[in-house]
Design a protein around this motif. Structure first.
Motif, PDB file in Angstrom:
ATOM      1  N   PHE A   1       0.846  -1.190   0.000  1.00  0.00           N
ATOM      2  CA  PHE A   1       0.000   0.000   0.000  1.00  0.00           C
ATOM      3  C   PHE A   1       0.881   1.240   0.000  1.00  0.00           C
ATOM      4  CE2 PHE A   1      -1.976   3.393   2.483  1.00  0.00           C
ATOM      5  CZ  PHE A   1      -3.138   3.579   1.775  1.00  0.00           C
ATOM      6  N   ALA A   2       0.500   2.246  -0.759  1.00  0.00           N
ATOM      7  CA  ALA A   2       1.205   3.529  -0.744  1.00  0.00           C
ATOM      8  C   ALA A   2       0.189   4.654  -0.884  1.00  0.00           C
ATOM      9  CB  ALA A   2       2.223   3.606  -1.872  1.00  0.00           C
ATOM     10  N   ALA A   3       0.508   5.793  -0.265  1.00  0.00           N
ATOM     11  CA  ALA A   3      -0.396   6.943  -0.327  1.00  0.00           C
ATOM     12  C   ALA A   3       0.402   8.236  -0.308  1.00  0.00           C
ATOM     13  CB  ALA A   3      -1.367   6.916   0.848  1.00  0.00           C
ATOM     14  N   LEU A   4      -0.052   9.211  -1.085  1.00  0.00           N
ATOM     15  CA  LEU A   4       0.533  10.542  -1.099  1.00  0.00           C
ATOM     16  C   LEU A   4      -0.075  11.319   0.064  1.00  0.00           C
ATOM     17  CD1 LEU A   4       2.279  12.686  -2.507  1.00  0.00           C
ATOM     18  CD2 LEU A   4       0.304  13.184  -3.963  1.00  0.00           C
ATOM     19  N   GLN A   5       0.768  11.858   0.914  1.00  0.00           N
ATOM     20  CA  GLN A   5       0.323  12.588   2.096  1.00  0.00           C
ATOM     21  C   GLN A   5       0.171  14.077   1.789  1.00  0.00           C
ATOM     22  OE1 GLN A   5      -0.290  10.837   5.181  1.00  0.00           O
ATOM     23  NE2 GLN A   5      -0.218   9.308   3.553  1.00  0.00           N
ATOM     24  N   ASP A   6      -0.557  14.796   2.646  1.00  0.00           N
ATOM     25  CA  ASP A   6      -0.753  16.232   2.472  1.00  0.00           C
ATOM     26  C   ASP A   6       0.560  17.003   2.533  1.00  0.00           C
ATOM     27  OD1 ASP A   6      -3.474  15.931   2.188  1.00  0.00           O
ATOM     28  OD2 ASP A   6      -3.878  16.243   4.318  1.00  0.00           O
ATOM     29  N   ASP A   7       1.558  16.460   3.228  1.00  0.00           N
ATOM     30  CA  ASP A   7       2.840  17.155   3.363  1.00  0.00           C
ATOM     31  C   ASP A   7       3.754  16.920   2.159  1.00  0.00           C
ATOM     32  OD1 ASP A   7       3.693  14.552   3.703  1.00  0.00           O
ATOM     33  OD2 ASP A   7       4.538  14.861   5.696  1.00  0.00           O
ATOM     34  N   GLY A   8       3.292  16.197   1.150  1.00  0.00           N
ATOM     35  CA  GLY A   8       4.076  15.966  -0.051  1.00  0.00           C
ATOM     36  C   GLY A   8       4.926  14.716  -0.015  1.00  0.00           C
ATOM     37  N   SER A   9       4.887  13.980   1.077  1.00  0.00           N
ATOM     38  CA  SER A   9       5.643  12.734   1.143  1.00  0.00           C
ATOM     39  C   SER A   9       4.747  11.578   0.697  1.00  0.00           C
ATOM     40  CB  SER A   9       6.151  12.487   2.566  1.00  0.00           C
ATOM     41  OG  SER A   9       5.076  12.273   3.452  1.00  0.00           O
ATOM     42  N   ILE A  10       5.389  10.472   0.366  1.00  0.00           N
ATOM     43  CA  ILE A  10       4.652   9.263   0.000  1.00  0.00           C
ATOM     44  C   ILE A  10       4.979   8.213   1.040  1.00  0.00           C
ATOM     45  CG2 ILE A  10       4.355   7.455  -1.732  1.00  0.00           C
ATOM     46  CD1 ILE A  10       5.299   9.542  -3.816  1.00  0.00           C
ATOM     47  N   ILE A  11       3.955   7.665   1.672  1.00  0.00           N
ATOM     48  CA  ILE A  11       4.143   6.613   2.667  1.00  0.00           C
ATOM     49  C   ILE A  11       3.777   5.282   2.017  1.00  0.00           C
ATOM     50  CG2 ILE A  11       3.295   5.641   4.824  1.00  0.00           C
ATOM     51  CD1 ILE A  11       3.115   8.350   5.952  1.00  0.00           C
ATOM     52  N   ALA A  12       4.649   4.296   2.190  1.00  0.00           N
ATOM     53  CA  ALA A  12       4.425   2.964   1.630  1.00  0.00           C
ATOM     54  C   ALA A  12       4.507   1.930   2.744  1.00  0.00           C
ATOM     55  CB  ALA A  12       5.457   2.654   0.558  1.00  0.00           C
ATOM     56  N   ALA A  13       3.607   0.971   2.713  1.00  0.00           N
ATOM     57  CA  ALA A  13       3.613  -0.131   3.679  1.00  0.00           C
ATOM     58  C   ALA A  13       3.766  -1.433   2.907  1.00  0.00           C
ATOM     59  CB  ALA A  13       2.312  -0.141   4.475  1.00  0.00           C
ATOM     60  N   PHE A  14       4.727  -2.239   3.340  1.00  0.00           N
ATOM     61  CA  PHE A  14       5.001  -3.521   2.686  1.00  0.00           C
ATOM     62  C   PHE A  14       4.531  -4.640   3.604  1.00  0.00           C
ATOM     63  CE2 PHE A  14       8.441  -0.545   1.476  1.00  0.00           C
ATOM     64  CZ  PHE A  14       8.074  -0.368   0.152  1.00  0.00           C
TER      65      PHE A  14
END
Length: 108
Positions: free
Chosen positions: A29-42
């Protein structure tokens, strides 16, 4: 994993998130955050395999994306954290935020 892009335009961030999303496994799973970072969970991945996945994703984004001036590549900075036995999603986000570079914290 959390991907940071210095001085990236919003359009570039969306494109980077799209590239990462297409390259990830279906169970991740990955998502673009409001702060401009991308968080990914493996999911179901040990730290060593997550490190390899993260390096490959960052390398692909770096080689395919252009920076603001059109010549420079986007250079993602990556933070990798592993889930501990008693962790919640909020606890992991707090750990990732704790290592967030100071200039990025000021922008948010």
């Amino acid at each position: 994993a959390q991907f940071f892009f210095d001085d990236a335009e919003p359009r570039s961030l969306v494109e980077a998130a799209r590239i990462i999303g297409k390259l990830m496994r279906k169970m991740d799973f990955a998502a673009l955050q409001d702060d401009g970072s991308i968080i990914a969970a493996f999911a179901e991945t040990d730290l060593r395999a997550a490190h390899v996945l993260t390096r490959r994703l960052a390398s692909t984004v770096k080689s395919t994306m252009m920076g603001r001036d059109g010549d420079a590549e986007l250079d993602p900075r990556v933070t990798l954290a592993t889930m501990k036995a008693n962790d919640s999603a909020d606890a992991m986000r707090e750990r990732l935020a704790a290592v967030l570079p100071a200039p990025m914290q000021a922008q948010r």
